[in-house]
Design a protein around this motif. Structure first.
Motif, PDB file in Angstrom:
ATOM      1  N   LEU A   8      30.753  37.394  42.643  1.00  0.00           N
ATOM      2  CA  LEU A   8      31.138  37.536  44.045  1.00  0.00           C
ATOM      3  C   LEU A   8      31.810  38.895  44.288  1.00  0.00           C
ATOM      4  O   LEU A   8      31.605  39.513  45.340  1.00  0.00           O
ATOM      5  CB  LEU A   8      32.097  36.409  44.454  1.00  0.00           C
ATOM      6  CG  LEU A   8      31.478  35.032  44.643  1.00  0.00           C
ATOM      7  CD1 LEU A   8      32.547  34.031  45.032  1.00  0.00           C
ATOM      8  CD2 LEU A   8      30.421  35.063  45.708  1.00  0.00           C
ATOM      9  N   VAL A   9      32.596  39.365  43.320  1.00  0.00           N
ATOM     10  CA  VAL A   9      33.211  40.694  43.453  1.00  0.00           C
ATOM     11  C   VAL A   9      32.132  41.767  43.496  1.00  0.00           C
ATOM     12  O   VAL A   9      32.187  42.695  44.322  1.00  0.00           O
ATOM     13  CB  VAL A   9      34.199  40.936  42.293  1.00  0.00           C
ATOM     14  CG1 VAL A   9      34.605  42.390  42.230  1.00  0.00           C
ATOM     15  CG2 VAL A   9      35.419  40.078  42.463  1.00  0.00           C
ATOM     16  N   THR A  10      31.117  41.625  42.634  1.00  0.00           N
ATOM     17  CA  THR A  10      30.007  42.588  42.634  1.00  0.00           C
ATOM     18  C   THR A  10      29.299  42.604  43.984  1.00  0.00           C
ATOM     19  O   THR A  10      28.989  43.670  44.530  1.00  0.00           O
ATOM     20  CB  THR A  10      29.010  42.215  41.530  1.00  0.00           C
ATOM     21  OG1 THR A  10      29.702  42.142  40.286  1.00  0.00           O
ATOM     22  CG2 THR A  10      27.899  43.221  41.436  1.00  0.00           C
ATOM     23  N   VAL A  11      29.049  41.399  44.531  1.00  0.00           N
ATOM     24  CA  VAL A  11      28.388  41.307  45.832  1.00  0.00           C
ATOM     25  C   VAL A  11      29.273  41.933  46.920  1.00  0.00           C
ATOM     26  O   VAL A  11      28.775  42.615  47.821  1.00  0.00           O
ATOM     27  CB  VAL A  11      28.067  39.834  46.145  1.00  0.00           C
ATOM     28  CG1 VAL A  11      27.554  39.696  47.550  1.00  0.00           C
ATOM     29  CG2 VAL A  11      27.032  39.311  45.178  1.00  0.00           C
ATOM     30  N   GLY A  12      30.602  41.721  46.805  1.00  0.00           N
ATOM     31  CA  GLY A  12      31.512  42.317  47.781  1.00  0.00           C
ATOM     32  C   GLY A  12      31.467  43.835  47.742  1.00  0.00           C
ATOM     33  O   GLY A  12      31.529  44.494  48.787  1.00  0.00           O
ATOM     34  N   ILE A  13      31.349  44.416  46.539  1.00  0.00           N
ATOM     35  CA  ILE A  13      31.225  45.868  46.426  1.00  0.00           C
ATOM     36  C   ILE A  13      29.957  46.342  47.132  1.00  0.00           C
ATOM     37  O   ILE A  13      29.960  47.348  47.850  1.00  0.00           O
ATOM     38  CB  ILE A  13      31.226  46.273  44.938  1.00  0.00           C
ATOM     39  CG1 ILE A  13      32.609  46.049  44.342  1.00  0.00           C
ATOM     40  CG2 ILE A  13      30.843  47.732  44.781  1.00  0.00           C
ATOM     41  CD1 ILE A  13      32.629  46.095  42.852  1.00  0.00           C
TER      42      ILE A  13
END
Lengths: 121, 117
Positions: free
Chosen positions: B45-50
């Motif tokens: 989810l952090v990767t997608v947020g980036i």
């Protein structure tokens, strides 16, 4: 021309991110899921940051985008390795279809502090 | 098709793909049987947020959002490391022995140590 390049890079990065998310859901065990998330997700983020660098063209933004890509490339393997090691030490088994488990018998399954034991013991 | 129109279309398509990826990764966060699976979904989810922040940066043209993306990546990395240390310190849990059955195997799920395979 730069707009075309930035748009194509954005779509490619978003596609890679989506593939990584689908892999995290579809693959059978934690280690294969990590394989999807860590590598494909990093490529997705990196390509999108590259799109920022091409679209902006200002020196400071390009430098920060490249620094961000290098940072993600450095940290993703570290995080994946730590998480996989923690999961393996606390007894998360690989999928039965996985080829030989190279680490079998090398980790004591002790509740307190799992540690790597030498093969001779 | 002018470059500006193509970039606008690409931004919309990318936002759609990234939103879809966000929801798909959230499925694993809710389902995934072990704590390590949920931590992995959080990392995803952090990767997608980036990626989301990257699309917004291109869309608005404000380069300052890039710092937000790098900061989010740093926080996500540290969170994953901290969660890994916590999983290691917490020790084994019986529900962590979850194994996805192979299609040709009839039995499923939890197999404790000492049980016949």
């Amino acid at each position: 021309m730069i707009d075309y390049l930035a748009g194509v890079l954005l779509i490619i990065g978003a596609f890679f991110t989506l593939v990584a998310a689908v892999g995290v859901v579809r693959l059978p065990d934690l280690y294969t899921r990590m394989h999807a998330a860590s590598k494909t997700g990093t490529v997705g983020s990196g390509v999108m940051l590259l799109a920022i660098a091409f679209h902006s063209g200002e020196f400071d933004v390009v430098t920060r985008a490249i620094a961000g890509i290098v940072f993600f490339l450095l940290t993703a393997p570290l995080a994946a390795h730590l998480l996989a090691r923690a999961a393996y030490c606390t007894g998360v088994r690989p999928w039965p279809g996985t080829a030989p488990d190279e680490l079998a018998g090398h980790y004591e399954q002790s509740p307190a502090q799992p540690r790597l034991t030498s093969a001779s013991e | 098709m002018t470059p500006e129109a193509f970039l606008d279309l690409a931004i919309r398509v990318s936002l759609g793909l990234v939103c879809l990826a966000f929801f798909v990764a959230f499925v694993r966060l809710v389902r995934g049987p072990t704590l390590a699976d949920r931590v992995l979904a959080l990392d995803m989810l952090v990767t997608v947020g980036i990626g989301f922040i990257a699309v917004i940066t291109v869309s608005t043209g404000y380069g300052q959002y890039l710092d937000v993306a790098i900061g989010l990546g740093l926080v996500g990395f540290l969170a994953t490391v901290a969660f890994s240390r916590y999983i290691l310190a917490r020790g084994p849990r019986p529900e962590q022995r979850y194994v996805t059955p192979r299609p040709d195997q009839a039995e499923t799920g939890v197999r404790l140590e000492g049980e016949p395979k």
